[in-house]
Scaffold this active site. Sequence first.
Site, short mmCIF file in Angstrom:
data_model
loop_
_atom_site.label_atom_id
_atom_site.label_comp_id
_atom_site.label_asym_id
_atom_site.label_seq_id
_atom_site.Cartn_x
_atom_site.Cartn_y
_atom_site.Cartn_z
CD GLU A 129 -3.08 -0.95 0.25
OE1 GLU A 129 -3.11 0.05 -0.48
OE2 GLU A 129 -3.93 -1.86 0.19
NE ARG A 151 -3.83 2.83 -0.54
CZ ARG A 151 -5.08 2.76 -0.10
NH1 ARG A 151 -5.71 3.83 0.28
NH2 ARG A 151 -5.72 1.61 -0.05
CG ASP A 187 -5.90 -7.19 -7.48
OD1 ASP A 187 -4.83 -7.42 -6.90
OD2 ASP A 187 -6.83 -6.51 -6.98
CD GLU A 232 -11.10 -1.65 -7.94
OE1 GLU A 232 -12.25 -1.34 -7.59
OE2 GLU A 232 -10.10 -1.48 -7.22
C1 DMJ Z 1 -6.54 0.47 -4.78
O1 DMJ Z 1 -5.76 0.80 -3.69
C2 DMJ Z 1 -5.71 -0.15 -5.84
O2 DMJ Z 1 -6.39 -0.07 -7.03
C3 DMJ Z 1 -5.36 -1.58 -5.58
O3 DMJ Z 1 -4.68 -2.18 -6.65
C4 DMJ Z 1 -6.56 -2.40 -5.25
N1 DMJ Z 1 -7.66 -1.71 -4.72
C5 DMJ Z 1 -7.70 -0.36 -4.32
C6 DMJ Z 1 -9.00 0.30 -4.70
O4 DMJ Z 1 -10.09 -0.51 -4.75
#
Ligand code: DMJ
Length: 611
Positions: A236, A240, A369, A503
């Site tokens: 994260e 971010r 994902d 998404e």
């Molecule tokens: C985000 O922090 C990013 O897109 C991450 O890859 C997965 N999900 C959250 C938002 O849903």
Amino acid sequence: IAMETEIPFSASPSTLRLSEKFILLLILSAFITLCFGAFFFLPDNSKHNEIFTPRSPVIVEEWFGTAGYTSTEESLRDKIRADHERALQEAKEKLRKSKEELRAEIQTEKTKVAEDLKKKDGPKPLPPVPMPKLVGINDGDPGDPDVKEKRDKIREMMKHAWDSYRQYGWGHNELKPIAKKGHSTNIFGNSQMGATIVDALDTLYIMGLHDEFKDGQEWIEQNLDFSVNAEVSVFEVNIRFIGGLLAAYYLSGQEVFKVKAVQLAEKLLPAFNTPTGIPWAMVNLKSGVGHNWGWASAGSSILAEFGTLHMEFVHLTYLTGNPAYYQKVMHIRKLLAKMDRPNGLYPNYLNPRTGRWGQHHTSVGGLGDSFYEYLLKAWLMSDKTDTEARKTYDDAIEAIERHLIRKSNGGLTFIGEWKNGHLERKMGHLTCFAGGMFALGADGSPDDKAGHYLQLGAEIAHTCHESYDRTVLKLGPEAFKFDSGLEAVAVRQNEKYYILRPEVIETYWYMWRFTHDPKYRQWGWEAAQAIDKYCRVSGGFSGVKDVYSSNPTYDDVQQSFFLAETLKYLYLLFSSDELLPLENWVFNTEAHPLPVLHLGNLTLPGSQDQR
Ligand code: DMJ
């Protein structure tokens, strides 16, 4: 003459002969030397220690009185006892640890010492590198007044989200828009690192919200400090913070963002000190000690976490000349390439101690994902030169299509989850990003299957739109089923929430860019209106707990990714393609745009050792 030879006995020393005087002097000086020698050079020097350092109770008593002596003696004894106990405890803990853990700990310590030494020399200016081509970083006027009006509305929503955070949650990681105060989650540890500020910067920039951007920059300059005793999620923080800071740096050219990104990245490096080099999920920014989530299968690290570092880490090596970042992510790739894959699929769990897979679960949604996304984007970001990444992506997608992608009875294409040899016919909101990924990867796919992948992207976009359209609020649930007559709807109460996720809108945007089919703008607008109607409150935007209820309750969280991703993708959907063109920019998984590195003749430091 006789008088001259007879010397009276009582004669004074002055009457001694010169040679006698000399001998006396010699004896005296030898004696003095002996005394000095005995005092200073005897092997046990405790005597003069006692004189200069009053350890003996007698001397302490003489100096401080009896009371002073007793308490000093006791506290000395307590201290010695406590020291012994602590040493014993540490020794016991060490004995409990495996060889690999001890080795990893020593490595962490070494890295820390090396870092501290480096710090003593003061911060070094980063080496200049050729700036990649920065095309289309502002404007993007769509021309059409109706589209422009929609875009203005999205900008207004961004301003409301930002202003509310500015007013009620400034400096906190996120905002509670109902309680009107700061909010945070365990992914940021117990820190207050202004996650929303860092995540929102590039969106503010491309929307032309310059005062707000400057405000954010000032906060970062004055307050963003990573020497905090906080246990944060490596993934994260990477997507971010490092992603956000790097994008802000490239867009604005302000050095401070680059410097902060590098400072933070250095703090993440100890997470890689594991027996395999697969990083821990969490790391303490101060101590460098890492560990994994308690809930993850058998102490495993998560595929989507350790597999979503490549883009940011390659940029870090590019900008700093430090090969460490590049080498860390390439090491992960090589390790994965050597492993057996059940049915060609990558399980979501990998144990960083043993290097073995955990449970055989595979997902294109949560836990899996962005690993697939970053394979494709590594290739795109390298100006399509990283063909190894492209091949790994193609192979992975082929296995996914074979085992996970199905059509429902009602004709909806969905991506299920693989659990120990069984397909669960459930799709997460998170999985909806894959529509955009398939479209983005269409060009360059093997066997001339570009059309097929664009079509697959369109089908996923359609299914995900259905998951929105079949709710009361016209907002999508967290997960939806394709089972026993139910299609694209959530069944369990705890899967009916919508937390401002991006998404589905992300996929609409990619599909729009590749097809210009107006339905994607239409669907995006429906979602924007629903968010404004059901999630907007006076203190910002909140998630809702049940998208099937006409009277939903709020979760009272304004997620930082709402500003980083959801509103950015909506804004781009109503902008012209000239804003951040996909030939020049690759979006990280948190929607932070990073420029394509046209490396040409340049070689990344560290890349020679890898090949
Ligand atoms: C985000 O922090 C990013 O897109 C991450 O890859 C997965 N999900 C959250 C938002 O849903």
